[in-house]
Design an enzyme around this catalytic site. Structure first.
Site, short mmCIF file in Angstrom:
data_model
loop_
_atom_site.label_atom_id
_atom_site.label_comp_id
_atom_site.label_asym_id
_atom_site.label_seq_id
_atom_site.Cartn_x
_atom_site.Cartn_y
_atom_site.Cartn_z
N ASP A 78 -22.53 74.17 28.54
CA ASP A 78 -23.92 74.02 28.13
C ASP A 78 -23.98 73.10 26.91
OD1 ASP A 78 -26.62 74.32 27.85
OD2 ASP A 78 -26.56 76.36 27.04
N GLY A 93 -7.38 64.64 22.66
CA GLY A 93 -7.53 64.17 24.03
C GLY A 93 -7.63 62.66 24.09
N LYS A 130 -20.61 64.82 20.61
CA LYS A 130 -20.43 63.74 21.56
C LYS A 130 -21.57 62.73 21.42
CE LYS A 130 -18.81 64.99 25.63
NZ LYS A 130 -18.61 65.69 26.93
N ALA A 137 -11.82 64.06 18.35
CA ALA A 137 -11.42 65.26 19.08
C ALA A 137 -10.11 65.01 19.81
CB ALA A 137 -12.52 65.64 20.08
N LEU A 190 -14.36 56.61 27.63
CA LEU A 190 -14.91 55.29 27.86
C LEU A 190 -16.42 55.26 27.66
CD1 LEU A 190 -12.92 54.25 31.08
CD2 LEU A 190 -12.39 53.75 28.68
#
Length: 581
Positions: free
Chosen positions: A379, A325, A344, A323, A329
């Site tokens: 959400d 950006g 994620k 993604a 970490l």
């Protein structure tokens, strides 16, 4: 499979159907409390109801799994038996309102019993059997208010039908204000000189009121010759009584209220699918998954989100990639460029600078799921045992996944299997947005970044890590926080003023020269870590300088601990309070 498999399958299907009916009944019973909570201004009770309803689905699935294991005994893992149960369950649910809800419940039970990886069509419902719009076509629960001669008369009929016990403050004035807003908007949408009172045909309203936090909403549409407008009326109930807080007649305004960053509505709908079809007319750009979710049917929204991804993979050829950006970490984040979601995964190990553990991260996501997101927290939907084709991933991403998330991701044939992941709506990271945006848009984002921190504080949330990369910008230009690993409650922090250094040598030290506990926060230092330009830093000070003062945060703590409800509205009130009597 034994000779009794047929009767066992019938019994098992019936028990799961009964469990779903009990769950659904309890869901609607909690939802029906909303009007009473609103009339009594019992906002704490509303918050408790919201949490209870969110937890209800998993509680009933777990209870049903335990009952099925106990009832089936040695046949609890008999695939042939469960396949028959699936067929029987399909027959039981055919033709029922919101049949996909019941089938999703069955699939949740079977997946948990078998620990299914990916999708198993013999044991769960897939594809057309989970069509969220199955059975749609009947008229939704609406009331149509035909024009009796003027906009004001239509609005008078509409507001007169609001079924609340709270008395109106200056009812006639509320009618006038709503009619005025509708008239103004229709005039801007129609050719000049058109008589709005003459061309208005009707206003159509979904029958149940929609309750969210401290507001009740009237949801519908205005239909006139040559124009159709979405309509949302926000009702506020104060000690003085009830009034219309604002009138919304724009898709973007409604989209924010029905957005993926807000708590779910409590609206007692007999047929949810019909309400979703109606809402989709008002919000055509909003995915079905989000509409089901915002109505409180989070598991059905999750099932539809998965199907949306599967359908998109079948119709696209681009590859999953990192993604945009900075590299996280704690999380590995990837996306499909042609799809507006981000995936994620929690890394196996965190660098020493991060003191949180994996379980801490899981707990914080659960906390956010149950908390009032106040329009500033995304959400995140939790998925387990997801199977995706390895060929759709860039080599660089596969390499990182297998190196950094090996405890969660593994190869199975031609697929990657993800034991655990979160899926969220994709936004532009704020640091990238500020780099590329026009000056006016960048300034607006800086101001809204400060407002996001403020709104979170009012809902008892401190983001922890305020770096710009942890915030995103939506298509509406709203700034949203999406990195939860250091998130905590405001009431768990100790907000301190920076002590004065004893000498110049202390001030020049790279490390802290005074004692700092784990929960200590120094608001005066916030701007030191943000990659603002000098002009943006000054803009932040002018618009949100109080956020840099520990006294502001201690004041929030005091009000929260005293039980105050600190409102964060999804709109700007446009009423004239003084004119309401």
């Amino acid at each position: 499979m034994t000779a009794t498999a047929g009767p066992q399958a019938d019994l098992g299907a019936r028990r799961i159907a009964e469990a779903f009916a009990a769950y659904n009944g309890e869901f609607r019973a909690i939802t029906r409390r909303a009007p009473q909570r609103f009339d009594a201004r019992d906002w704490h009770g509303s918050q408790q109801d919201a949490v209870e309803r969110i937890e209800l689905y998993d509680n009933w699935v777990n209870r049903t799994v335990a009952a099925m294991r106990a009832g089936l005994g040695e046949y609890a893992l008999d695939r042939a038996l469960w396949s028959q149960m699936r067929q029987r369950f399909h027959g039981r649910t055919s033709g029922l309102p919101d049949a996909a809800f019941a089938r999703t419940f069955f699939s949740s039970v079977s997946r948990r019993v078998f620990g299914t990886v990916g999708v198993d069509p013999e044991l769960e419902f897939v594809g057309g059997d989970l069509d969220p719009l199955e059975g749609a076509g009947e008229a939704p629960e609406t009331h149509v208010y035909i024009n009796r001669g003027s906009v004001e008369l239509v609005v008078e009929d509409l507001l007169g039908d609001v079924k609340l016990r709270a008395p109106w403050i200056a009812f006639d004035k509320s009618v006038h204000n709503v009619a005025l807003e509708i008239t103004r908007r229709l005039r801007s949408a129609l050719p000049a000189g058109i008589d709005v009172d003459a061309v208005l045909h009707h206003v159509e309203i979904l029958r149940p009121l929609f309750f969210q936090s401290t507001r009740a909403y009237v949801v519908g549409q205005v239909v006139a010759a040559g124009a159709r407008l979405p309509l949302l009326l926000a009702l506020q109930n104060t000690e003085r009584g009830l009034f219309v807080d604002t009138v919304m007649l724009d898709e973007d305004e409604l989209s924010i209220v029905f957005g993926f960053t807000r708590s779910y509505f409590h609206a007692d709908l007999e047929r949810v699918v019909e309400a979703v079809v109606f809402l989709r007319q008002l919000l055509p750009r909003k995915p079905l998954s989000e509409l089901f979710t915002v109505l409180g049917r989070a598991r059905q929204g999750k099932a539809e989100r998965y199907l949306e991804i599967v359908r998109h993979l079948q119709q696209s050829t681009d590859l999953f990639a990192h993604a945009p950006g900075e590299r996280g970490l704690v999380m590995v984040c990837f996306t499909l460029p042609s799809l507006d979601v981000v995936f994620k995964l929690i890394r196996d190990r965190f660098p020493p600078v991060k003191t949180v553990l994996r379980q801490d991260v899981l707990d914080k996501y659960k906390f956010v799921f149950r908390h009032d997101r106040a329009g500033r927290l995304v959400d995140a939907q939790e998925f387990k045992r997801v199977r995706l084709p390895r060929s759709r991933f860039t080599p660089e991403l596969v390499e990182e996944l297998l190196a950094e998330t090996a405890e969660t991701v593994h190869i199975d044939g031609d697929d990657l299997v993800f034991d655990h992941m979160y899926i969220e709506r994709r936004m532009v990271p704020l640091n990238l947005y500020l780099r590329d945006a026009a000056p006016a848009a960048a300034d607006k984002a800086v101001v809204d970044y400060g407002q996001a921190i403020r709104d979170l504080a009012l809902s008892n949330i401190f983001a922890g890590d305020l770096l710009l990369k942890n915030f995103g910008v939506t298509r509406h230009g709203r700034v949203i926080f999406y990195d939860y690993d250091e998130l905590c409650q405001v009431t768990d922090c100790r907000f301190r003023d920076m002590p004065e250094a004893d000498n110049d040598e202390d001030e020049m030290r790279g490390e802290s020269w005074c004692y700092v506990a784990e929960n200590d926060v120094f608001p005066e230092t916030f701007l030191n870590f943000l990659s603002f330009t000098d002009a943006q830093r000054e803009l932040f000070r002018r618009t949100h300088g109080d956020l840099l003062d520990a006294a502001f945060w201690r004041g929030i703590q005091k009000r929260v601990r005293e039980g105050a409800i600190l409102e964060v509205l999804p709109y700007r009130p446009r009423r004239a309070v003084s004119s309401l009597g």
